[in-house]
Design an enzyme around this catalytic site. Structure first.
Site, PDB file in Angstrom:
ATOM      1  N   ARG A  67      -5.627   2.252  18.260  1.00 23.59           N
ATOM      2  CA  ARG A  67      -5.306   0.826  18.109  1.00 23.59           C
ATOM      3  C   ARG A  67      -4.835   0.175  19.401  1.00 23.59           C
ATOM      4  O   ARG A  67      -4.911  -1.054  19.529  1.00 23.59           O
ATOM      5  CB  ARG A  67      -4.269   0.630  17.009  1.00 23.59           C
ATOM      6  CG  ARG A  67      -4.930   0.556  15.642  1.00 23.59           C
ATOM      7  CD  ARG A  67      -4.004   0.090  14.560  1.00 23.59           C
ATOM      8  NE  ARG A  67      -4.723   0.186  13.289  1.00 23.59           N
ATOM      9  CZ  ARG A  67      -4.139   0.484  12.135  1.00 23.59           C
ATOM     10  NH1 ARG A  67      -2.830   0.679  12.082  1.00 23.59           N
ATOM     11  NH2 ARG A  67      -4.855   0.584  11.035  1.00 23.59           N
ATOM     12  N   GLN A  80       3.834  10.691   8.194  1.00 27.65           N
ATOM     13  CA  GLN A  80       3.236  11.127   6.923  1.00 27.65           C
ATOM     14  C   GLN A  80       3.301  12.639   6.769  1.00 27.65           C
ATOM     15  O   GLN A  80       3.333  13.162   5.653  1.00 27.65           O
ATOM     16  CB  GLN A  80       1.783  10.639   6.829  1.00 27.65           C
ATOM     17  CG  GLN A  80       1.655   9.139   6.801  1.00 27.65           C
ATOM     18  CD  GLN A  80       0.244   8.685   7.098  1.00 27.65           C
ATOM     19  OE1 GLN A  80      -0.713   9.468   7.094  1.00 27.65           O
ATOM     20  NE2 GLN A  80       0.082   7.400   7.384  1.00 27.65           N
ATOM     21  N   SER A  90       7.994   6.019  13.224  1.00 23.53           N
ATOM     22  CA  SER A  90       7.698   5.474  11.892  1.00 23.53           C
ATOM     23  C   SER A  90       8.714   5.941  10.854  1.00 23.53           C
ATOM     24  O   SER A  90       8.381   6.138   9.679  1.00 23.53           O
ATOM     25  CB  SER A  90       6.276   5.897  11.432  1.00 23.53           C
ATOM     26  OG  SER A  90       5.296   5.359  12.268  1.00 23.53           O
ATOM     27  N   LYS A  92       0.850  -1.200   0.000  1.00 22.83           N
ATOM     28  CA  LYS A  92       0.000   0.000   0.000  1.00 22.83           C
ATOM     29  C   LYS A  92       0.887   1.251   0.000  1.00 22.83           C
ATOM     30  O   LYS A  92       0.655   2.186  -0.764  1.00 22.83           O
ATOM     31  CB  LYS A  92      -0.897  -0.016   1.238  1.00 22.83           C
ATOM     32  CG  LYS A  92      -1.661   1.256   1.501  1.00 22.83           C
ATOM     33  CD  LYS A  92      -2.800   1.064   2.492  1.00 22.83           C
ATOM     34  CE  LYS A  92      -2.342   0.943   3.907  1.00 22.83           C
ATOM     35  NZ  LYS A  92      -1.922   2.213   4.546  1.00 22.83           N
ATOM     36  N   SER A  93       1.894   1.263   0.841  1.00 22.92           N
ATOM     37  CA  SER A  93       2.727   2.464   0.973  1.00 22.92           C
ATOM     38  C   SER A  93       3.512   2.759  -0.298  1.00 22.92           C
ATOM     39  O   SER A  93       3.613   3.913  -0.721  1.00 22.92           O
ATOM     40  CB  SER A  93       3.678   2.313   2.174  1.00 22.92           C
ATOM     41  OG  SER A  93       2.921   2.297   3.377  1.00 22.92           O
ATOM     42  N   ASP A 149       2.065  -0.493  12.499  1.00 24.96           N
ATOM     43  CA  ASP A 149       0.978  -1.273  11.899  1.00 24.96           C
ATOM     44  C   ASP A 149       1.012  -2.740  12.324  1.00 24.96           C
ATOM     45  O   ASP A 149       0.027  -3.452  12.169  1.00 24.96           O
ATOM     46  CB  ASP A 149       1.027  -1.181  10.373  1.00 24.96           C
ATOM     47  CG  ASP A 149       0.701   0.220   9.872  1.00 24.96           C
ATOM     48  OD1 ASP A 149       0.829   0.459   8.663  1.00 24.96           O
ATOM     49  OD2 ASP A 149       0.330   1.077  10.704  1.00 24.96           O
ATOM     50  N   ARG A 208      -8.791  12.202  12.787  1.00 24.68           N
ATOM     51  CA  ARG A 208      -7.344  11.981  12.966  1.00 24.68           C
ATOM     52  C   ARG A 208      -6.587  13.306  12.844  1.00 24.68           C
ATOM     53  O   ARG A 208      -6.986  14.202  12.122  1.00 24.68           O
ATOM     54  CB  ARG A 208      -6.831  10.953  11.949  1.00 24.68           C
ATOM     55  CG  ARG A 208      -7.413   9.574  12.186  1.00 24.68           C
ATOM     56  CD  ARG A 208      -7.078   8.589  11.094  1.00 24.68           C
ATOM     57  NE  ARG A 208      -5.646   8.290  11.045  1.00 24.68           N
ATOM     58  CZ  ARG A 208      -5.096   7.491  10.135  1.00 24.68           C
ATOM     59  NH1 ARG A 208      -5.865   6.960   9.189  1.00 24.68           N
ATOM     60  NH2 ARG A 208      -3.805   7.243  10.148  1.00 24.68           N
ATOM     61  N   ARG A 211      -6.856  -3.305  10.231  1.00 24.81           N
ATOM     62  CA  ARG A 211      -5.850  -4.129  10.903  1.00 24.81           C
ATOM     63  C   ARG A 211      -6.423  -4.796  12.154  1.00 24.81           C
ATOM     64  O   ARG A 211      -5.970  -5.878  12.549  1.00 24.81           O
ATOM     65  CB  ARG A 211      -4.593  -3.316  11.186  1.00 24.81           C
ATOM     66  CG  ARG A 211      -3.962  -2.806   9.903  1.00 24.81           C
ATOM     67  CD  ARG A 211      -2.515  -2.408  10.010  1.00 24.81           C
ATOM     68  NE  ARG A 211      -2.114  -1.660   8.837  1.00 24.81           N
ATOM     69  CZ  ARG A 211      -1.752  -2.216   7.669  1.00 24.81           C
ATOM     70  NH1 ARG A 211      -1.743  -3.526   7.542  1.00 24.81           N
ATOM     71  NH2 ARG A 211      -1.432  -1.466   6.638  1.00 24.81           N
TER      72      ARG A 211
HETATM   73  O1  LIG Z   1       3.724   6.694   5.036  1.00 24.46           O
HETATM   74  C1  LIG Z   1       3.038   5.632   5.011  1.00 24.46           C
HETATM   75  O2  LIG Z   1       2.833   4.963   3.973  1.00 24.46           O
HETATM   76  C2  LIG Z   1       2.485   5.123   6.302  1.00 24.46           C
HETATM   77  C3  LIG Z   1       2.970   5.600   7.492  1.00 24.46           C
HETATM   78  C4  LIG Z   1       2.557   5.074   8.806  1.00 24.46           C
HETATM   79  O3  LIG Z   1       1.803   6.038   9.487  1.00 24.46           O
HETATM   80  P1  LIG Z   1       2.453   6.964  10.650  1.00 24.46           P
HETATM   81  O4  LIG Z   1       3.641   7.622  10.059  1.00 24.46           O
HETATM   82  O5  LIG Z   1       1.342   7.922  10.957  1.00 24.46           O
HETATM   83  O6  LIG Z   1       2.807   6.048  11.774  1.00 24.46           O
HETATM   84  C5  LIG Z   1       1.732   3.791   8.700  1.00 24.46           C
HETATM   85  O7  LIG Z   1       0.988   3.585   9.938  1.00 24.46           O
HETATM   86  C6  LIG Z   1       0.781   3.833   7.554  1.00 24.46           C
HETATM   87  O8  LIG Z   1       0.108   2.579   7.451  1.00 24.46           O
HETATM   88  C7  LIG Z   1       1.451   4.090   6.220  1.00 24.46           C
HETATM   89  C1  LIG Z   2      -2.678   3.709   9.499  1.00 24.50           C
HETATM   90  C2  LIG Z   2      -2.704   3.124   8.307  1.00 24.50           C
HETATM   91  O1  LIG Z   2      -2.791   3.795   7.104  1.00 24.50           O
HETATM   92  P1  LIG Z   2      -3.211   5.326   6.907  1.00 24.50           P
HETATM   93  O2  LIG Z   2      -2.456   6.158   7.926  1.00 24.50           O
HETATM   94  O3  LIG Z   2      -2.799   5.620   5.498  1.00 24.50           O
HETATM   95  O4  LIG Z   2      -4.687   5.440   7.106  1.00 24.50           O
HETATM   96  C3  LIG Z   2      -2.620   1.649   8.155  1.00 24.50           C
HETATM   97  O5  LIG Z   2      -2.562   1.179   6.994  1.00 24.50           O
HETATM   98  O6  LIG Z   2      -2.602   0.949   9.202  1.00 24.50           O
END
Ligand SMILES: O=C(O)C1=C[C@@H](OP(=O)(O)O)[C@@H](O)[C@H](O)C1
Ligand SMILES: C=C(OP(=O)(O)O)C(=O)O
Length: 422
Positions: free
Chosen positions: A335, A165, A191, A20-21, A304, A120, A377
């Protein structure tokens, strides 16, 4: 629909779903690059489709075939017709990264999402985009909000302990500005592997990021070039398959690049720490059931994995501590709360801490009615817990895995899991 899970074992082989990322980054950078990029084997889940729909609204030309998406970009603009709202659905990655891009476009872009996403945190990023000169309106620091660009470059300050992010968003959009962009982190970064993934993807498209003593520098004058990308397997999604094998049987998951920068690749070493049987052969990972032993696991860089590692810990002999992940409170659900809730309802000996949980094991689990809070998840972790529980586990929403792993139930059924939607 609900998902009914009964005690069962899994075995066999399965190909990992696409990351996904990586897919989000491939779509976004292709849209920013002048020319045509092909994204091979993308994840077409609800989250990544939200990103794809958004880049179309911002002016990218998208051509969809069954195993590839061709994107012609480089000329993005605020969405047309005026007033078009970018709906990021359940996807935090989409919303944060697109907000960064919107801040560099001439005009106003409105954002919204589902109820979870609109709860969020966005304020640290919105404040940073304002610092860079963009106009921002938001009622409470969450979506819905609007961004009016173009912001310039310059120095920007942001915390790194809520969501990586935010930093990825500032990095990806920086080359659209006329001046250098210097990102100063005001707290340690959690992260972090996701920021590394962003920097690596930007480099593939010809833009370099330098580190400075308290953050990152993106020099002006760089432009994204079109690049074809092959999306590899998703370790975060594979973790559910691995745990199901470690608890019930043996499976081989293919399509997982050992050199991939995904932070959740650490799931392999975590499984070994718990005592599961692990064999790596190239892009194939075989996991075998074993008696598990308790472990202390820092999940600051792999948040995650928390729900599914908590399930494993509930079956490990001794006391396990999962920690370092206070930012779990800001995901699709809180979570830490939602994981502890479903596992405790099934009979696990688990308690919350500020940044994780403490689990005593092994516990005999019993089927329960599980509330997922619409969190993919939680749904997948509870499904795996249901494989070893006495009686039926009834999961309230079988569809929420569609955001990251649309074929999760089908793959698990093919491997022998007793799961049925009703
Ligand atoms: O940059 C990304 O693709 C992601 C960053 C992570 O979030 P955080 O940076 O908020 O932990 C992760 O939890 C998410 O599933 C995908
Ligand atoms: C937190 C997640 O993704 P996002 O932040 O893109 O919603 C995830 O995939 O667990």
């Amino acid at each position: 629909m609900k998902l009914i899970v009964s005690r069962s074992q899994i075995s066999g082989c399965v190909h990992a779903p696409p990351s996904k990322s990586h897919t989000h980054r491939a779509f976004l950078l292709a849209a920013l690059a002048k020319g045509e990029s092909v994204v091979f084997s993308p994840l077409l889940g609800e989250d990544t489709l939200a990103t794809l729909d958004a880049v179309k609204a911002l002016g990218a030309h998208v051509c969809e075939a069954n195993d590839r998406i061709t994107i012609r970009g480089g000329d993005l603009h605020a969405p047309l017709p005026k007033g078009t709202v970018i709906n990021c659905k359940n996807s935090g990655t989409s919303m944060r990264m697109l907000a960064g891009i919107a801040s560099r476009l001439d005009g106003t872009t409105a954002f919204t999402g589902d109820a979870s996403l609109c709860s969020r945190p966005m304020k640290p990023l919105l404040d940073a985009l304002s610092e860079l000169g963009a106009g921002v309106t938001s009622k409470n620091g969450c979506a819905p909000f609007t961004i009016t660009g173009p912001g310039s470059g310059g120095d920007v300050h942001i915390r790194g302990d809520v969501s990586s992010q935010f930093i990825s968003a500032l990095l990806i959009s920086a080359p659209l500005g006329k001046a250098d962009t210097r990102i100063h982190l005001t707290t340690p970064l959690t992260s972090e592997p996701y920021v590394d993934m962003t920097i690596s993807a930007m480099k593939k498209h010809g833009v370099s990021v330098e580190t400075i003593d308290d953050g990152y520098l993106v020099r002006s004058g760089q432009v994204y070039s079109p690049v074809d990308v092959q999306v590899g397997g998703d370790y975060s999604s594979a973790a559910f398959l691995f745990a199901a094998a470690a608890l019930t049987g043996e499976i081989t998951v293919s399509g997982l690049d050992p050199a991939d920068p995904q932070g959740d690749k650490v799931v392999i070493s975590i499984l070994e720490t718990f005592g599961a049987g692990v064999v790596r052969e190239g892009e194939n990972v075989t996991i075998k059931k074993a008696d598990l032993k308790a472990a202390d696991i820092d999940l600051a860089d792999a948040p995650d994995l928390f729900p599914i590692i908590a399930v494993l810990a509930s079956q490990a002999k001794g006391t396990s501590r999962l920690y370092g992940a206070a930012h779990l409170r800001f995901k699709e659900s809180d979570r830490i709360m939602s994981t502890v809730l479903f596992l405790r309802s099934m009979g696990a000996d688990i308690s919350e801490t500020g940044d994780g949980c403490i689990v005593m094991g092994p516990s005999r689990l019993s089927g329960a009615n599980v509330t997922t809070f619409g969190d993919h998840r939680i749904m997948m972790a509870a499904s795996v817990a249901g494989l070893i529980a006495a009686g039926n586990t009834i999961i309230d929403d079988s569809g929420c895995c569609a955001v990251s792993y649309p074929d999760f139930v089908r793959d698990m059924q093919r491997l022998g899991a007793d799961m049925r939607e009703e």
